[in-house]
Structure formats: structure tokens, C-alpha cells
Write an enzyme that holds these catalytic residues in place. Structure first.
Site, short mmCIF file in Angstrom:
data_model
loop_
_atom_site.label_atom_id
_atom_site.label_comp_id
_atom_site.label_asym_id
_atom_site.label_seq_id
_atom_site.Cartn_x
_atom_site.Cartn_y
_atom_site.Cartn_z
N CYS A 214 25.85 35.51 38.50
CA CYS A 214 27.18 35.00 38.89
C CYS A 214 26.94 33.71 39.68
O CYS A 214 26.44 33.76 40.81
CB CYS A 214 27.92 36.03 39.75
SG CYS A 214 29.57 35.48 40.24
N GLY A 217 29.17 33.20 42.64
CA GLY A 217 28.75 34.22 43.61
C GLY A 217 27.48 33.84 44.33
O GLY A 217 27.32 34.10 45.53
N1 API Z 1 30.50 34.68 36.25
C1 API Z 1 31.17 33.63 37.00
C2 API Z 1 32.14 34.15 38.01
C3 API Z 1 33.37 34.60 37.37
C4 API Z 1 34.35 34.93 38.44
C5 API Z 1 35.44 35.83 37.94
N2 API Z 1 34.96 37.20 37.80
C6 API Z 1 36.59 35.81 38.91
O1 API Z 1 37.54 36.54 38.65
O2 API Z 1 36.54 35.03 39.90
C7 API Z 1 30.21 32.66 37.65
O3 API Z 1 29.12 32.46 37.11
O4 API Z 1 30.60 32.05 38.68
#
Ligand code: API
Length: 275
Positions: A214, A217
């Protein structure tokens, strides 16, 4: 009528990308959820659409959708993939693109012959005020009133970061995603600090569950660690799918560097999926 798509991933966080720059596609949240389904559809962690930019400095406008059909304002790993894809199209290695979370700048640092790239994306500034995350009430975002006292911020999407010794605590993710403190839900990160410049991270993503990586994240976790005095402003973040480099610069921008990979291209009849 068949619709072309590209399937890409960043450290195993995977995406279906469809292009609406020339014509809008008949997409709805339900149809996106059906396309993202790993058994009944193509399958992905996030569904990404490209459309014509509204700002002159941007080469494309990008939207990110979770498998539950909800929209995210930011998606770091997908941003690297889009930078690689558009960079290949236009033969440029630096570009700006629009997201709901703001304008992002990206640089393609290197490419492989097999659809791979290493990309740096400027993910912009973190927003640490409680209303920006957002939280349901006035709260010190450095230590939220939850067991484990996480820190929280927005990278264009909401993140709470728990600092833990044991990553098994990530099993709390599903309940925390929908805690009433998060009116828009939240992505829940569990970070183990292994050195001042190194952490191990697992993220239960809002609307997607556990992913192999993520990007937003990882940005949130490094900024939150630095805010708490637990880590340096420049860290290697190890996730299930591999490693990213994150730097919270002196100008408050967060730079994220990591791989982007084309997995395959295909086409699909959208009308075969529920509207
Ligand atoms: N995989 C993504 C995050 C998706 C975030 C999503 N799950 C949300 O609802 O904010 C990344 O690489 O930043």
C-alpha cells in the site's frame, strides 16, 4: 463491444486500468465491483480509470476505485503504474497527473524490456488535522483514543498507523476500518520499526482488505513514525510484496519510490457485468 484494459501491479498491489480519455465507459460502482471480483471478473485491488485532464499542467486525470466500488482519493502503487504507462505512451519520463487528492508529479527512473519500471511519485503533503483525515470529532491525530494509540493523517485518503511489536495485531484491521472515529472509514496500517531507517508494514485497506503493498499507507506510516519520533524522515518500508523507499522531504512533500509492472493486457465485454 469489447473494452481494452491493462493489468498492472506495484509490489503485488494490483490494478485494472481502463481508458476513458476518448469516450466515457458504462461503469458504475456495482460494475466496477464485479470487474474487480477475483473469481467472477478480472480481479484487482483497485480499479483505475484514465480521463482527459482538466488542468493544463496535467497529462491525464486518474480515479481509483476499491473492489467494493468506493472511490479513493489516492493510490500510491497505482500512481507509479500510471506514470510508467503514460510515460511509455508519450516517451517522457516526468509527468504530472490529476487525482481526487490533488496534482501528483512522477518521474520514471528506469525501465525494463518487459514492461517494468522504477518510478518516484511526489505524493504531495500529508494532512494531519483531524478534519482533514477525517475524524468524527476533534482529536489529537498524533495519538488517537483507540487501543494502541495510532497516529492518523490523510495522503488524499484516510490512514491510521498502529506501531506494533507483533504484526499479528493486523487482525484488528477489519474492525478498525469501520470504527465510528472514521466517518469515511480508513486504511489501517500496522508498522514494526526495525531500525531508524527501516520498517515492516502491513495494511488492511479500506474497501479492499489486506493487500501485498500500500503506497499511500507506506507514506502515511513513515510520516506518522517521524511525527512520533520513532523513525527517520527517509525510510525503507518492507511490505509483503517487497520494498519501497519513502522520504518526507523538508518541503513537507512525501516522495515514494518503487517498481511498477505490466502483468497483461486484455479486453472485456462490459455489458456482461451487472450495471
Ligand atoms: N493500494 C493503494 C491504497 C488504496 C487506498 C484505498 N483502499 C482507499 O480507500 O483509500 C496505495 O497503494 O496507496
Amino acid at each position: 463491444m469489447m473494452t481494452f484494459f491493462q493489468k498492472m501491479h506495484g509490489l503485488g498491489n494490483d490494478f485494472v486500468i481502463m481508458d476513458e480519455r476518448t469516450a466515457a465507459l458504462p461503469l458504475t460502482p456495482a460494475r466496477i465491483a464485479a470487474l474487480a471480483d477475483r473469481r467472477r471478473g478480472i480481479g484487482c485491488d483497485q480499479f483505475v480509470t484514465l480521463s482527459a485532464p482538466t488542468k493544463p499542467e496535467a497529462s491525464v486525470s486518474v480515479r481509483f476505485f476499491n473492489p467494493d466500488g468506493s472511490e479513493a482519493g489516492a493510490c500510491g502503487n497505482a500512481s507509479r503504474c500510471i506514470a510508467s504507462l503514460i510515460g511509455q505512451e508519450t516517451a517522457v519520463d516526468t509527468l504530472t497527473f490529476e487525482t481526487r487528492g490533488g496534482l501528483l508529479k512522477a518521474s520514471v527512473l528506469s525501465r525494463t524490456e518487459t514492461g517494468g519500471a522504477v518510478v518516484t511519485v511526489d505524493m504531495g503533503r500529508p494532512a494531519t488535522d483531524w478534519q482533514a483525515v477525517p475524524l468524527a470529532r476533534e482529536t489529537d491525530t498524533l495519538r488517537l483514543p483507540l487501543q494502541g494509540e495510532p497516529a492518523a493523517l490523510s495522503m488524499g485518503n484516510p490512514h491510521a498507523t498502529f506501531f506494533v511489536e507483533d504484526l499479528a495485531e493486523a487482525e484488528r484491521g477489519p474492525a478498525l476500518e469501520v470504527d465510528p472515529l472514521f466517518p469515511d472509514r480508513a486504511n489501517i496500517g500496522f508498522a514494526r520499526i526495525d531500525a531508524p531507517d527501516r520498517m515492516r508494514l502491513r495494511v488492511w485497506e479500506r474497501g479492499a482488505g489486506f493487500t501485498l503493498a500500500c503506497g499511500s499507507g507506506a507514506c502515511a506510516a513513515v510520516v506518522n513514525a517521524a511525527r512520533r519520533g520513532l523513525g527517520a524522515r527517509r525510510m525503507t518500508v518492507e511490505v509483503d510484496g517487497g520494498e519501497m523507499g519513502i522520504a518526507w522531504e523538508a518541503n513537507d512533500h512525501v516522495l515514494m519510490t518503487g517498481p511498477a509492472q505490466l502483468a497483461f493486457k486484455g479486453s472485456v465485454d462490459l455489458e456482461a457485468y451487472p450495471k
